[in-house]
Design a protein around this motif. Sequence first.
Motif, PDB file in Angstrom:
ATOM      1  N   SER A 101      16.145  -6.794 -78.471  1.00 21.15           N
ATOM      2  CA  SER A 101      16.175  -7.896 -77.512  1.00 21.15           C
ATOM      3  C   SER A 101      17.044  -9.071 -77.937  1.00 21.15           C
ATOM      4  N   CYS A 102      17.561  -9.064 -79.151  1.00 20.51           N
ATOM      5  CA  CYS A 102      18.345 -10.223 -79.613  1.00 20.51           C
ATOM      6  C   CYS A 102      19.779 -10.124 -79.094  1.00 20.51           C
ATOM      7  N   PRO A 103      20.236 -11.129 -78.333  1.00 19.55           N
ATOM      8  CA  PRO A 103      21.605 -11.059 -77.817  1.00 19.55           C
ATOM      9  C   PRO A 103      22.656 -11.137 -78.920  1.00 19.55           C
ATOM     10  N   ASP A 116      22.113  -9.809 -82.103  1.00 15.99           N
ATOM     11  CA  ASP A 116      21.841  -8.760 -83.105  1.00 15.99           C
ATOM     12  C   ASP A 116      21.544  -9.333 -84.477  1.00 15.99           C
TER      13      ASP A 116
END
Lengths: 409, 281
Positions: free
Chosen positions: B134-136, B138
């Motif tokens: 979910s981390c834009p 990374d």
Amino acid sequence: MSAKATPREVKSLRDFVPFILSELKPRGNIFTPFNIISVPVIFLGVILIAYRMVKGLGSITNLSQDFPWGMWIGFDVMTGVAFAGGAYVLTFVVYILRVEKYHSIIRATVLNGFLAYVFYAGALVIDLGRPWHIINPVIGNKFGLSSVLFLVAWHFLLYMTAEFIEISPAFAEWLGLKRTRKILSSLTLGAVVFGITLSTLHQSGLGALFMMAKGKIHPLWYTQFIPILFFVSSIFAGLSLVIFEGSISHKVFSDQLDDEHRASHNGILIGLAKGCAGAMFAYFFLKVLIFMHGRHWEYLHTGWGLWYLVEIIGLVLIPCYLFLRGAMYRNLTVVRVAAVLTIIGIIINRLNYSVIAYKWYIPLPAHYVPSWMEIVTTLAIVFAEIWVFRWIVTRMPILRKPPQWATEE
Amino acid sequence: MLGAAGTALTARRPNAAEIASESGEEFKGVLVDTTRCIGCRSCEEACAAAHDLPVPDIGDESVFKKGRDTTTTQLTVVNRYETEKGAVFAKKQCMHCGQPGCVAACLVSAMKKRPEGPVTWDTNCMGCRYCMVSCPFDIPKFEYDSWNPKIQKCNLCWEERLKDGGIPACVEACPTETLIFGTKRELVEEARSRIYREPKKYVNYIYGENEVGGTSWIYLSAVPFEQIGFKTDLGTTAYPEYSTGFLYSVPIVLILWPAFLMGLSYLTRREDEQEKKEEKR
């Protein structure tokens, strides 16, 4: 099965232990081809899982910082749960719509669904980095209420309970517990209603997990409608698996079936094929609408566009047509081919979201491909599930009719 | 209980840019003026020392040959980019989003947005790695080689310094004042005034002011941001909002579905019974 003639009842622990021990003994031929293949695989799988628990996930998987989810999530959990969808669809048809035609396959389907959750959703445990914390979201060692995964985790747990209740009368019949059976049977409708609701939410919830992977999943697959697509596709994924599994079970466990059941089975498969065709057409239509709205024409010329077309034409539209044709001409071979194509299509679809079209901009050498050890572990889990399924089917009234005392009430 | 969860969610505010916690405390962060960075990597050294990680040899310039990502043992890295205005150095670490995707993803709230601004990781984590998906940017890194793995990422020195009123180790170590620590509001004002004062020196853009709903770390640059390794297509929608549509529908389905199914079941049962009655006649 001579045991079914005499109603037996396990009244006390003294009866229970020898009964279980006698039931645990293997029956029939031990050296079947399936056993010869599956036993070494399961054995190897257990060793690999033990090794992974000591040495960490990186020791047997090809997972990386770029690809945190691999085959165990993409295939075992995502695909396994989609295939388990047959249980909620058929319980809807049989217990809510009361279409009696499908009653004879309901137990096998629910058992399959239940075991799929236990084994494939259970495979999550070996994929978790810190699996001993799996109870945290249940016991309240912090509730992550805004997490889709929180919802999915709770639904898995509750749905397994609901499915266990749905299948439990068969266990009671096996043990000869009349009163318990009566109580458990009275819970069935409630469990079914609860189960269908939970399934609607977590089948779509598995898709909703990818909503925050925006920018990482290829634009042909990423859409705000992923949850709806996952839900609709779980309907025909589940039914196709019922057709596939039913066709095999009928050959393998033919001694469990009476003539009436055998005679009705073709009609059941035809009916299921019609259901699949309907759901698949709706799914295809949705896909086309989403594609039109997404305006991603430019990607169709690329290799990814071709891969996309293979999925929605070759593995959705064509099997949809085959189901329809097979149902019209009552050709079971065509229906079975369609079921296999659909199953492949679902596997590819779920893997596209989690692995293949995930970080599609990273080319192959650096892109995730499962290691042989991940594949062996997955196979071991599938085989273990089939072992348990077979053990239950040959001992409990799953495919065969319930004992007389149970139907008399 | 799940219904209650869904209803609680609907009460969350839907606006995009977040600069303060619910208690009203303004998030603190860092302004990175990449035009000042000389690539000395003092921040990397200070970061490793502050977190008890292997301290890198910052005299070794060969690391600049190719772009590096943060790792489980390097929570921040400085990369060199060849741009239209020559070599530019850019520090990479967690952006500490105002509304982080990783926090919304975590099913046990192991990832938390602290009132002071940092996004931190806690040990009740079960290792599902959904935060990484979910981390834009990374950013969360997982220890694949450990039987008891942790998620490693920059925590803005929350545990080590911020809690006791300190400032992040990298900011303190920076010899050129490339890094400035402050509240988001102060940092954006400072960044804007620098652009106004020297419009030819900077591109007229503050990276992180609005990206993914606004991040606590913001950047200034002399060249377009895509030239120095930044994702420029992330949009300004906070990542948790992508899944709110689904989450809002949960309580609705949870209430309407059983009612609908029970009703349907009741209808079909009635027909059954009626048929039986007619048979009796």
